[in-house]
Design a protein around this motif. Structure first.
Motif, PDB file in Angstrom:
ATOM      1  N   ASP A  78       3.273  11.897  -8.957  1.00  0.00           N
ATOM      2  CA  ASP A  78       2.165  12.445  -9.749  1.00  0.00           C
ATOM      3  C   ASP A  78       1.089  13.027  -8.827  1.00  0.00           C
ATOM      4  O   ASP A  78      -0.064  12.623  -8.863  1.00  0.00           O
ATOM      5  CB  ASP A  78       1.576  11.311 -10.618  1.00  0.00           C
ATOM      6  N   LEU A  79       1.493  13.998  -8.020  1.00  0.00           N
ATOM      7  CA  LEU A  79       0.545  14.624  -7.110  1.00  0.00           C
ATOM      8  C   LEU A  79      -0.557  15.322  -7.905  1.00  0.00           C
ATOM      9  O   LEU A  79      -1.738  15.319  -7.511  1.00  0.00           O
ATOM     10  CB  LEU A  79       1.273  15.622  -6.195  1.00  0.00           C
ATOM     11  N   GLY A  80      -0.164  15.860  -9.050  1.00  0.00           N
ATOM     12  CA  GLY A  80      -1.124  16.555  -9.912  1.00  0.00           C
ATOM     13  C   GLY A  80      -2.251  15.647 -10.341  1.00  0.00           C
ATOM     14  O   GLY A  80      -3.431  16.018 -10.304  1.00  0.00           O
ATOM     15  N   GLY A  81      -1.891  14.407 -10.698  1.00  0.00           N
ATOM     16  CA  GLY A  81      -2.896  13.432 -11.137  1.00  0.00           C
ATOM     17  C   GLY A  81      -3.883  13.145 -10.019  1.00  0.00           C
ATOM     18  O   GLY A  81      -5.100  13.022 -10.246  1.00  0.00           O
ATOM     19  N   LEU A  82      -3.356  13.063  -8.773  1.00  0.00           N
ATOM     20  CA  LEU A  82      -4.211  12.782  -7.630  1.00  0.00           C
ATOM     21  C   LEU A  82      -5.185  13.944  -7.397  1.00  0.00           C
ATOM     22  O   LEU A  82      -6.383  13.733  -7.172  1.00  0.00           O
ATOM     23  CB  LEU A  82      -3.342  12.555  -6.378  1.00  0.00           C
ATOM     24  N   ILE A  83      -4.651  15.153  -7.477  1.00  0.00           N
ATOM     25  CA  ILE A  83      -5.507  16.323  -7.277  1.00  0.00           C
ATOM     26  C   ILE A  83      -6.570  16.381  -8.378  1.00  0.00           C
ATOM     27  O   ILE A  83      -7.730  16.717  -8.123  1.00  0.00           O
ATOM     28  CB  ILE A  83      -4.658  17.614  -7.255  1.00  0.00           C
ATOM     29  N   LYS A  84      -6.162  15.984  -9.568  1.00  0.00           N
ATOM     30  CA  LYS A  84      -7.095  16.029 -10.695  1.00  0.00           C
ATOM     31  C   LYS A  84      -8.294  15.091 -10.472  1.00  0.00           C
ATOM     32  O   LYS A  84      -9.448  15.483 -10.688  1.00  0.00           O
ATOM     33  CB  LYS A  84      -6.373  15.663 -12.002  1.00  0.00           C
ATOM     34  N   VAL A  85      -8.002  13.866  -9.980  1.00  0.00           N
ATOM     35  CA  VAL A  85      -9.145  12.955  -9.790  1.00  0.00           C
ATOM     36  C   VAL A  85     -10.090  13.451  -8.696  1.00  0.00           C
ATOM     37  O   VAL A  85     -11.276  13.154  -8.718  1.00  0.00           O
ATOM     38  CB  VAL A  85      -8.757  11.484  -9.484  1.00  0.00           C
ATOM     39  N   THR A  86      -9.544  14.178  -7.718  1.00  0.00           N
ATOM     40  CA  THR A  86     -10.450  14.679  -6.664  1.00  0.00           C
ATOM     41  C   THR A  86     -11.421  15.715  -7.218  1.00  0.00           C
ATOM     42  O   THR A  86     -12.377  16.093  -6.556  1.00  0.00           O
ATOM     43  CB  THR A  86      -9.668  15.328  -5.495  1.00  0.00           C
TER      44      THR A  86
ATOM     45  N   VAL B 204      -5.756   5.363  -4.983  1.00  0.00           N
ATOM     46  CA  VAL B 204      -5.184   6.074  -3.829  1.00  0.00           C
ATOM     47  C   VAL B 204      -6.266   6.881  -3.110  1.00  0.00           C
ATOM     48  O   VAL B 204      -6.383   6.845  -1.876  1.00  0.00           O
ATOM     49  CB  VAL B 204      -4.027   6.991  -4.283  1.00  0.00           C
ATOM     50  N   LEU B 205      -7.080   7.558  -3.875  1.00  0.00           N
ATOM     51  CA  LEU B 205      -8.141   8.367  -3.275  1.00  0.00           C
ATOM     52  C   LEU B 205      -9.128   7.486  -2.495  1.00  0.00           C
ATOM     53  O   LEU B 205      -9.510   7.797  -1.363  1.00  0.00           O
ATOM     54  CB  LEU B 205      -8.874   9.147  -4.378  1.00  0.00           C
TER      55      LEU B 205
ATOM     56  N   GLN C  68       2.485   7.606  -5.948  1.00  0.00           N
ATOM     57  CA  GLN C  68       1.471   8.512  -6.478  1.00  0.00           C
ATOM     58  C   GLN C  68       1.741   9.944  -6.011  1.00  0.00           C
ATOM     59  O   GLN C  68       1.774  10.877  -6.809  1.00  0.00           O
ATOM     60  CB  GLN C  68       0.080   8.074  -6.007  1.00  0.00           C
ATOM     61  N   VAL C  69       1.965  10.086  -4.703  1.00  0.00           N
ATOM     62  CA  VAL C  69       2.122  11.426  -4.128  1.00  0.00           C
ATOM     63  C   VAL C  69       3.413  12.084  -4.643  1.00  0.00           C
ATOM     64  O   VAL C  69       3.431  13.257  -5.001  1.00  0.00           O
ATOM     65  CB  VAL C  69       2.116  11.360  -2.590  1.00  0.00           C
TER      66      VAL C  69
ATOM     67  N   LEU D  70       0.823  -1.210   0.000  1.00  0.00           N
ATOM     68  CA  LEU D  70       0.000   0.000   0.000  1.00  0.00           C
ATOM     69  C   LEU D  70       0.860   1.263   0.000  1.00  0.00           C
ATOM     70  O   LEU D  70       0.628   2.205  -0.757  1.00  0.00           O
ATOM     71  CB  LEU D  70      -0.926   0.017   1.224  1.00  0.00           C
ATOM     72  N   GLY D  71       1.904   1.232   0.835  1.00  0.00           N
ATOM     73  CA  GLY D  71       2.764   2.412   0.991  1.00  0.00           C
ATOM     74  C   GLY D  71       3.453   2.784  -0.308  1.00  0.00           C
ATOM     75  O   GLY D  71       3.535   3.961  -0.665  1.00  0.00           O
ATOM     76  N   ASN D  72       3.926   1.766  -1.014  1.00  0.00           N
ATOM     77  CA  ASN D  72       4.624   2.019  -2.263  1.00  0.00           C
ATOM     78  C   ASN D  72       3.714   2.739  -3.250  1.00  0.00           C
ATOM     79  O   ASN D  72       4.095   3.724  -3.879  1.00  0.00           O
ATOM     80  CB  ASN D  72       5.115   0.697  -2.836  1.00  0.00           C
ATOM     81  N   MET D  73       2.459   2.235  -3.320  1.00  0.00           N
ATOM     82  CA  MET D  73       1.531   2.854  -4.262  1.00  0.00           C
ATOM     83  C   MET D  73       1.222   4.297  -3.841  1.00  0.00           C
ATOM     84  O   MET D  73       1.285   5.218  -4.660  1.00  0.00           O
ATOM     85  CB  MET D  73       0.233   2.059  -4.336  1.00  0.00           C
ATOM     86  N   LEU D  74       0.914   4.478  -2.568  1.00  0.00           N
ATOM     87  CA  LEU D  74       0.581   5.827  -2.093  1.00  0.00           C
ATOM     88  C   LEU D  74       1.758   6.776  -2.308  1.00  0.00           C
ATOM     89  O   LEU D  74       1.602   7.877  -2.830  1.00  0.00           O
ATOM     90  CB  LEU D  74       0.206   5.786  -0.604  1.00  0.00           C
TER      91      LEU D  74
END
Lengths: 270, 350
Positions: free
Chosen positions: A40-48, A244-245, A36-37, A29-33
């Motif tokens: 590609d933090l931008g990608g995470l913010i985009k999905v939110t 991740v979200l 991502q952070v 889990l940690g590796n994925m989180l």
């Protein structure tokens, strides 16, 4: 120190083995989180901000809640009976409760589809004549989730009721309380922590369900299905932020409920 | 009044066989019996928690066999107190009162009264897990009596407590019983407790009531060897009746003759029962009203706290009880020759 390690050889070995399994979970889990952070933090913010993603996560959460609610309404009374009464066929009933856990979930999906399809489904057809459609609709998701998640709630609630000394119920009755009153004021509150834990497990299980749901409902899309579709069509970079979200939201709810359930812990004997 | 008529019940590893019992109004009745005799189950049947397989239970001339427990008006106290762990002391005690739909002021008044009576007012806001065994037991008793039950059922209420607390709570139970003239059935395996509290005792063994009577009757005239052994008659000796005239009986044991009061016929085989505390020990033969005097040798001295158990060989074995001070005064030790004596009326013949 070396002396101590020698003396406690078995415990040292167990600690190492235990550490590895924990590491497996945390690393995965940690590796994925982290990836991502960091990458590609931008990608995470985009999905939110993506309404499709948010809708499907919301759909997963509230259908899982409904499934848990139904499991609660029908499962808690069953759990009480199983904890308190001896009757012919009790072990059969207990086995049936466990069946959804051992059945492969894709097989369960096909079974659910067979029963709930609106043309000729044993339950689906009469329901659709009442204007309740299961196929590709919210009720279908709830039924599929209910099937796979109810055992967690029922078993946990049963253990909870078993941990309540029947003598407490006897005393309450002798003090003038009816069976209902005794259940509401004594048995239920004392088993509540187990029931809450069971509900959390059941809810989490329902959110994570994929196989059992997709045969019956491919639209509206629950979060795991959306993730899978995005992965198939666009690859990892598009599906991972959703994952991740979802994990982040689930863990938040999980931690909050865990903290809430600890309030009851102090009254438990076990 | 409670009447139990031919009640039988099989439940888990326990079984009750054809129990007949009458407890009078206002009586303190003790059911005395070894562990696993079915005593708790009998109480639970009376309270209505379980239904008997056969027989009937009557309370105040009303058949209550099938009545649900909440209609019975019975106070019940379990051995482990069974306080509701999620409620405070006050909430535990007012649990039953709140169900009676009484005005709030009356509830408060009663609560205050009962908590004062049992000296637990200062515990009011504590949770059961923070209380000592004795305190928990007071709360359990308070919770039971505050609803003004017509009957109080106590299941080994003192057995989990240390001796000092036991003695104090025993007094308390007696006081509560006298104050409220509450018909009480108290179950115990402890004969001292039974002796101290009971108006009458029912001895229960293997799911049966084998004897009922006053403490005096039970402890001095047990109905059979089983009861005799259980109530602490340590001397049970076989003999043959030599003569019997108007109750004055002589019984031969080996080469010795014992005088007793009995209606047994000459020539019959009997067993004599003699409580160890009925035997007096003297360093040499003394004159007294006791009809039976034997000299013998001490074989063993067993310390039992404040008392000693003295085993003596008089040509037949005898067990006596003696206080530690008397033992020291008389200089008793194993091997010493002593003189034992006991009254003819202390001998119970089976």
């Amino acid at each position: 120190m070396i002396e101590k390690i020698k003396r406690e050889r078995m415990l040292v070995a167990f600690t190492l083995l235990g550490f590895l399994i924990i590491a497996f979970i945390v690393v995965t889990l940690g590796n994925m989180l982290a990836t991502q952070v960091i990458q590609d933090l931008g990608g995470l913010i985009k999905v939110t901000q993506d309404p499709v993603v948010l809708n499907s996560i919301w759909l997963s959460m509230y259908t899982a809640f409904l499934a848990t609610l139904v499991a609660f309404i029908f499962g808690v009374p069953l759990a009480y009976i199983l904890a308190r009464k001896e009757f012919l066929g009790k072990s059969l009933i207990e086995s049936i409760v466990d069946v959804p856990v051992v059945v492969p979930h894709t097989a369960a999906g096909i079974a659910l589809y067979t029963v709930f399809m609106h043309h000729g489904g044993l339950i689906g057809a009469p329901l659709s004549s009442l204007n309740i459609v299961c196929e590709d609709a919210v009720p279908g998701i709830v039924f599929a989730m209910l099937f796979v998640s109810a055992p967690f709630l029922i078993n946990s609630a049963r253990d909870g009721f078993k941990s309540v000394d029947p003598r407490l119920e006897n005393v309450a009755r002798s003090l003038g309380a009816s069976q209902w009153h005794t259940f509401c004021k004594i048995s239920f509150p004392l088993a509540f922590r187990h029931i809450l834990t069971g509900s959390i497990l059941s809810w989490a299980r329902a959110i994570s369900e994929f196989g059992a749901v997709i045969f019956l409902v491919s639209w509206p899309r629950i979060a795991p299905l959306l993730m899978y579709e995005r992965f198939e069509s666009y690859g990892l970079s598009t599906s991972r932020p959703i994952a991740v979200l979802l994990i982040f939201i689930c863990l938040t709810v999980f931690i909050f409920l865990r903290l809430a359930s600890m309030r009851w812990q102090r009254h438990d004997s076990d | 009044m409670i009447a139990i008529k031919g009640v039988s019940k099989n439940w888990r590893e326990f079984s009750l066989k054809n129990i007949d019992l009458e407890v009078r109004k206002g009586e303190y009745f003790v059911i005395l019996g070894p562990t696993a005799a079915g005593k708790t189950l009998l109480l639970e049947l009376i309270a209505g928690f379980y239904k008997p397989d056969h027989g009937e239970i009557w309370v105040n001339d009303k058949n209550v066999t099938r009545m649900p427990p909440e209609k019975m008006g019975i106070g019940f106290v379990y051995q482990d107190y069974s306080l509701f762990p999620h409620l405070t002391v006050k909430e535990n005690i007012e649990f039953g009162l709140k169900l009676k739909k009484m005005p709030k002021e009356d509830v408060e008044k009663k609560l205050k009264e009962v908590m004062k009576m049992l000296d637990i007012s200062h515990l009011s806001h504590r949770y059961p897990r923070t209380l000592s065994g004795g305190e928990q037991q007071r709360v359990a008793i308070a919770r039971g009596i505050v609803i003004e039950p017509s009957i109080m059922l106590l299941d080994e209420p003192l057995s989990a407590l240390d001796t000092r607390t036991q003695i104090r709570l025993r007094e308390e139970l007696r006081r509560v019983h006298r104050g409220a003239k509450l018909t009480t059935i108290h179950v115990t395996h402890d004969q001292t407790e039974a002796m101290a509290l009971a108006d009458r005792i029912g001895v229960m063994m293997d799911g049966e009531i084998v004897q009922t009577g006053t403490p005096e009757e039970i402890f001095h005239s047990p109905i059979d060897e089983g009861v005799a052994e259980f109530v602490g008659v340590e001397n049970i000796i076989e003999g043959i009746v030599e003569s019997s005239e108007e109750g004055a009986t002589t019984i031969r044991i080996n080469d010795h003759i014992i005088e007793a009061i009995s209606s047994a016929e000459a020539g019959s085989r009997v067993r004599i029962c003699l409580r160890p505390e009925s035997i007096t020990i003297a360093p040499s033969k003394t004159t007294s009203s006791a009809r039976n005097t034997f000299s013998g040798t001490i074989t063993q001295l067993v310390p039992l706290g404040a008392t000693y158990r003295v085993e003596i060989d008089c040509g037949f074995p005898l067990v006596a009880l003696i206080t530690k001070t008397s033992m020291e005064d008389l200089g008793l030790r194993a091997g010493k020759k002593v003189c034992t004596s006991f009254k003819a009326s202390s001998v119970h013949v089976l």
